[in-house]
Write a protein that holds these residues in place. Structure first.
Motif, PDB file in Angstrom:
ATOM      1  N   VAL A 160      -6.782  -1.216  -1.425  1.00  7.19           N
ATOM      2  CA  VAL A 160      -5.502  -1.844  -1.780  1.00  7.19           C
ATOM      3  C   VAL A 160      -4.951  -2.636  -0.598  1.00  7.19           C
ATOM      4  O   VAL A 160      -4.512  -3.783  -0.754  1.00  7.19           O
ATOM      5  CB  VAL A 160      -4.493  -0.765  -2.240  1.00  7.19           C
ATOM      6  CG1 VAL A 160      -3.090  -1.352  -2.359  1.00  7.19           C
ATOM      7  CG2 VAL A 160      -4.922  -0.176  -3.573  1.00  7.19           C
ATOM      8  N   TRP A 161      -4.975  -2.044   0.597  1.00  5.21           N
ATOM      9  CA  TRP A 161      -4.450  -2.762   1.771  1.00  5.21           C
ATOM     10  C   TRP A 161      -5.253  -4.036   2.033  1.00  5.21           C
ATOM     11  O   TRP A 161      -4.678  -5.102   2.236  1.00  5.21           O
ATOM     12  CB  TRP A 161      -4.492  -1.854   3.003  1.00  5.21           C
ATOM     13  CG  TRP A 161      -3.786  -2.469   4.179  1.00  5.21           C
ATOM     14  CD1 TRP A 161      -2.475  -2.310   4.519  1.00  5.21           C
ATOM     15  CD2 TRP A 161      -4.351  -3.355   5.167  1.00  5.21           C
ATOM     16  NE1 TRP A 161      -2.185  -3.041   5.643  1.00  5.21           N
ATOM     17  CE2 TRP A 161      -3.322  -3.696   6.062  1.00  5.21           C
ATOM     18  CE3 TRP A 161      -5.612  -3.901   5.360  1.00  5.21           C
ATOM     19  CZ2 TRP A 161      -3.513  -4.547   7.148  1.00  5.21           C
ATOM     20  CZ3 TRP A 161      -5.819  -4.754   6.436  1.00  5.21           C
ATOM     21  CH2 TRP A 161      -4.783  -5.067   7.315  1.00  5.21           C
ATOM     22  N   LEU A 194      -6.750   3.572  -0.955  1.00  5.02           N
ATOM     23  CA  LEU A 194      -5.689   2.972  -0.150  1.00  5.02           C
ATOM     24  C   LEU A 194      -6.228   1.860   0.747  1.00  5.02           C
ATOM     25  O   LEU A 194      -5.569   0.823   0.933  1.00  5.02           O
ATOM     26  CB  LEU A 194      -5.008   4.046   0.699  1.00  5.02           C
ATOM     27  CG  LEU A 194      -4.226   5.107  -0.082  1.00  5.02           C
ATOM     28  CD1 LEU A 194      -3.659   6.150   0.873  1.00  5.02           C
ATOM     29  CD2 LEU A 194      -3.116   4.464  -0.899  1.00  5.02           C
ATOM     30  N   THR A 237      -5.550  -2.843  -7.250  1.00  7.19           N
ATOM     31  CA  THR A 237      -5.376  -1.408  -7.424  1.00  7.19           C
ATOM     32  C   THR A 237      -6.402  -0.842  -8.398  1.00  7.19           C
ATOM     33  O   THR A 237      -6.955   0.246  -8.184  1.00  7.19           O
ATOM     34  CB  THR A 237      -3.960  -1.101  -7.919  1.00  7.19           C
ATOM     35  OG1 THR A 237      -2.998  -1.744  -7.068  1.00  7.19           O
ATOM     36  CG2 THR A 237      -3.695   0.394  -7.928  1.00  7.19           C
ATOM     37  N   THR A 292       0.828  -1.209   0.000  1.00  5.13           N
ATOM     38  CA  THR A 292       0.000   0.000   0.000  1.00  5.13           C
ATOM     39  C   THR A 292       0.861   1.257   0.000  1.00  5.13           C
ATOM     40  O   THR A 292       0.511   2.264  -0.630  1.00  5.13           O
ATOM     41  CB  THR A 292      -0.930   0.002   1.226  1.00  5.13           C
ATOM     42  OG1 THR A 292      -1.695  -1.216   1.241  1.00  5.13           O
ATOM     43  CG2 THR A 292      -1.877   1.186   1.191  1.00  5.13           C
TER      44      THR A 292
END
Length: 367
Positions: free
Chosen positions: A282-283, A279, A309, A211
């Protein structure tokens, strides 16, 4: 699942995606009919035609393909370049989809609702990437088919590469469903997907580092002053002048500026929610990849990170669209043109994030 078996759903999904986009492109001219303007509205029909035109196999209705000014009798040559470019676009679309879908299907073979949902979403995200790469590879032919190929070459390539992504969002979702069904069919009934056994702390560390890589593009490079420097700092020489547009496509996942008197802090903070959502997706996606892959390998993790992503981008763009529609008003279609933006940058930083996360996770499970 063996690699040979994984090729079958990837190939079927790629062919289905190509067929859907071909059919969508064939509808371009129909949107120019009077009835289309009455049904969709003049603005809606024009927007839809712009979204579908990059996938239309037939050459655009232009004098360039009849008798171009200054080049009498060369119209067929330009039309031939356009046909060649579209052939390259559709062939590379299938190839790129297959190259990414095969490792995903192999390592995320459906074996339950969670793994099937993970594979569906991963294939959806990769479908957008495959379509974008196909557009990128075929862009030089289409730019040349318009004549004066050396005039402002890079900006024209950049504009060509940015086209046709909106329809990809829907077509890639349908193709991912087809590939998922095919993967369930080719999977042996006795095969049970295994888990790589990544420790929780290692999986979280890998997701955090991945990330952070994506945040370099979203937070650092996408800042207003840095993005302006990227735009103007690389001038290039001769036909390779004006490199900034291409660099922005491949390096920036978004765009933001600091609060100001014209941009109050409350409004600024509200419009940062899509970035935070990206974000967070993504994490969470990288964290799940460590659990859902039957073996942590760099190719599968990298392709999966790219898909994560891209999906985060789509969700953030949906969130930004809803915010703008609520504050400014207007139809949803008028804001939908932003969907699919940033996919080249998602490919670059998703690959880097996935490779780093896989390297971090692998030593901790003895692979």
């Amino acid at each position: 699942m063996t690699f040979r078996r994984a090729l079958v759903p990837g190939l079927l999904g790629g062919l289905l995606l190509a067929g859907l986009l071909w059919w969508a492109g064939a509808s371009t001219r129909a949107l120019g009919l009077p009835g289309a303007g009455q049904f969709f509205g003049p603005e809606g029909a024009t927007q839809l035609r712009g979204w579908l035109a990059p996938w239309s196999y037939g050459p655009p209705s232009s004098a360039q393909y009849g008798s171009p000014v200054g080049a009498p009798g060369s119209g067929q040559a330009y039309a031939g370049l356009h046909r060649t470019g579209m052939q390259v676009r559709y062939v590379t679309l299938v190839v790129f989809y297959l190259c990414g879908a095969a490792p995903l299907v192999r390592r995320l073979a459906p074996g339950g609702a969670k793994r099937s949902a993970s594979l569906l979403l991963a294939l959806w995200g990769w479908g957008l990437v495959a379509g974008t790469l196909a557009v990128v590879v075929s862009a030089p032919w289409l730019v040349a088919s318009g004549g004066h190929g050396g005039f402002r070459l890079l900006p024209r390539l950049s504009g060509e590469m940015a086209a046709g992504r909106q329809v990809l969002v829907v077509a890639a979702l349908v193709a991912s469903v087809g590939a998922l069904v095919a993967s369930a069919v080719v999977r042996r009934g006795g095969e049970r997907p295994s888990s790589p056994g990544v420790p929780v702390r290692a999986a979280r560390l890998a997701a955090t580092l991945g990330t952070a890589v994506v945040a370099v593009s979203l937070v650092v490079l996408s800042y207003e002053k840095v993005a302006a420097r990227i735009q103007t700092g690389f001038s290039g020489i001769g036909p390779f002048e004006e490199l900034g547009d291409l660099l922005r496509q491949w390096l920036l996942l978004g765009g933001w500026s600091a609060p100001s008197s014209y941009y109050p802090f409350g409004t600024w903070l509200l419009h940062r929610l899509p970035d935070l959502l990206l974000l967070a997706v993504v994490w969470w996606g990288l964290r799940l990849l460590a659990d859902r892959l039957d073996r942590v390998t760099v190719p599968a993790f990298a392709v999966g990170a790219v898909s994560v992503t891209v999906l985060g981008l789509l969700l953030s763009q949906l969130c930004a669209t809803l915010l703008d529609a609520a504050q400014v008003g207007g139809s949803f279609v008028s804001y939908a043109g932003r969907f699919g933006e940033g996919v080249p940058a998602a490919l670059v930083f998703g690959l880097l994030a996935g490779a780093l996360s896989a390297v971090v996770a692998r030593p901790r499970i003895g692979i």
